[in-house]
Design an enzyme around this catalytic site. Structure first.
Site, PDB file in Angstrom:
ATOM      1  N   VAL A   1      11.797  32.351 110.254  1.00 17.19           N
ATOM      2  CA  VAL A   1      12.781  32.757 111.264  1.00 17.19           C
ATOM      3  C   VAL A   1      14.195  32.554 110.728  1.00 17.19           C
ATOM      4  O   VAL A   1      15.074  33.417 110.880  1.00 17.19           O
ATOM      5  CB  VAL A   1      12.569  31.983 112.579  1.00 17.19           C
ATOM      6  CG1 VAL A   1      13.679  32.321 113.580  1.00 17.19           C
ATOM      7  CG2 VAL A   1      11.206  32.315 113.179  1.00 17.19           C
ATOM      8  N   CYS A   2      14.418  31.414 110.078  1.00 17.59           N
ATOM      9  CA  CYS A   2      15.749  31.107 109.556  1.00 17.59           C
ATOM     10  C   CYS A   2      16.189  32.123 108.497  1.00 17.59           C
ATOM     11  O   CYS A   2      17.362  32.488 108.421  1.00 17.59           O
ATOM     12  CB  CYS A   2      15.772  29.699 108.971  1.00 17.59           C
ATOM     13  SG  CYS A   2      15.436  28.404 110.186  1.00 17.59           S
ATOM     14  N   THR A   3      15.262  32.574 107.680  1.00 19.23           N
ATOM     15  CA  THR A   3      15.592  33.561 106.653  1.00 19.23           C
ATOM     16  C   THR A   3      16.074  34.862 107.286  1.00 19.23           C
ATOM     17  O   THR A   3      17.054  35.463 106.838  1.00 19.23           O
ATOM     18  CB  THR A   3      14.386  33.813 105.741  1.00 19.23           C
ATOM     19  OG1 THR A   3      14.006  32.582 105.116  1.00 19.23           O
ATOM     20  CG2 THR A   3      14.702  34.842 104.666  1.00 19.23           C
TER      21      THR A   3
END
Length: 217
Positions: free
Chosen positions: A44-46
């Site tokens: 998700v962070c990517t």
């Protein structure tokens, strides 16, 4: 430390993949957005870092600097940026703070003072480090949002919120629900009808306490 709206952000010296500096020096006379993540190389962070990279022109239009925070080290950040740029198809030109000592996460009240990173940690150990902070040129916190691990942030909403903040701060108005630039704005209740006419010209009284006028662009 509990950081609240209109508090001055801590002037920490931070280490990033683009060198070391103080947060107040980074903000300078600009608006700034600090967006934080619990771990590098997470799905998700990517996608979120990629979304920030894709919006580089939009941040620039608004005179806004962006800076990431993740509780991993500089070398991991540099490697992770390759994945971010591969996924997003845009250069990640913003710095990422290496908050492996949790100083920023604790100072911005994303983690409790006693928090630490255990050996073999997972993102769950720093899950609350998934926040957005919008900071004004006065170095004060203007808006904060915190998201759970499973919900990617909507950066179109963050842009909209930034537009609302810049409009309300610069023009002495407020913005209604779902407002976007160009839409009608709200005249503060503290402004008399007489002063509202002088300042904004025509306005509409919807309710005794709710008056709207065109966005004074």
């Amino acid at each position: 430390m509990s950081l609240r709206i209109n508090d001055t952000i801590p002037n920490l010296t931070v280490t990033t993949d683009q060198g070391e500096f103080k947060l107040h020096d980074f903000v300078g006379d600009s608006w700034a957005i600090l967006f934080s993540h619990p771990k590098d190389f997470t799905p998700v962070c990517t996608t979120e870092f990629s979304a920030v990279a894709q919006l580089a022109d939009e941040w620039e239009k608004r005179g806004t600097k962006v800076i990431g925070v993740s509780v991993d080290g500089v070398e991991d950040h540099k490697k992770w940026k390759n994945d971010i740029e591969t996924f997003g198809g845009a250069k990640a030109g913003f710095p990422i703070i290496a908050d492996d000592g949790l100083e920023v996460s604790k100072a911005f009240d994303m983690l409790p003072a006693e928090a630490y990173l255990p050996d073999g940690r997972t993102p769950a150990d720093s899950a609350t480090v998934r926040a957005v902070f919008i900071i004004g040129p006065d170095k004060q916190l203007k808006l904060s949002m915190t998201y759970p691990m499973t919900v990617g942030r909507n950066f179109a909403e963050i842009l909209r919120a930034l537009d609302g903040l810049q409009t309300s701060t610069g023009k002495g108005v407020a913005t209604p629900a779902n407002w976007t630039p160009g839409g009608d704005v709200i005249i503060p209740a503290s402004v008399s009808d007489e002063d509202a006419s002088k300042k904004f010209g025509e306005f509409k009284t919807v309710l005794p306490y709710l008056r709207t006028t065109k966005d004074p662009a």
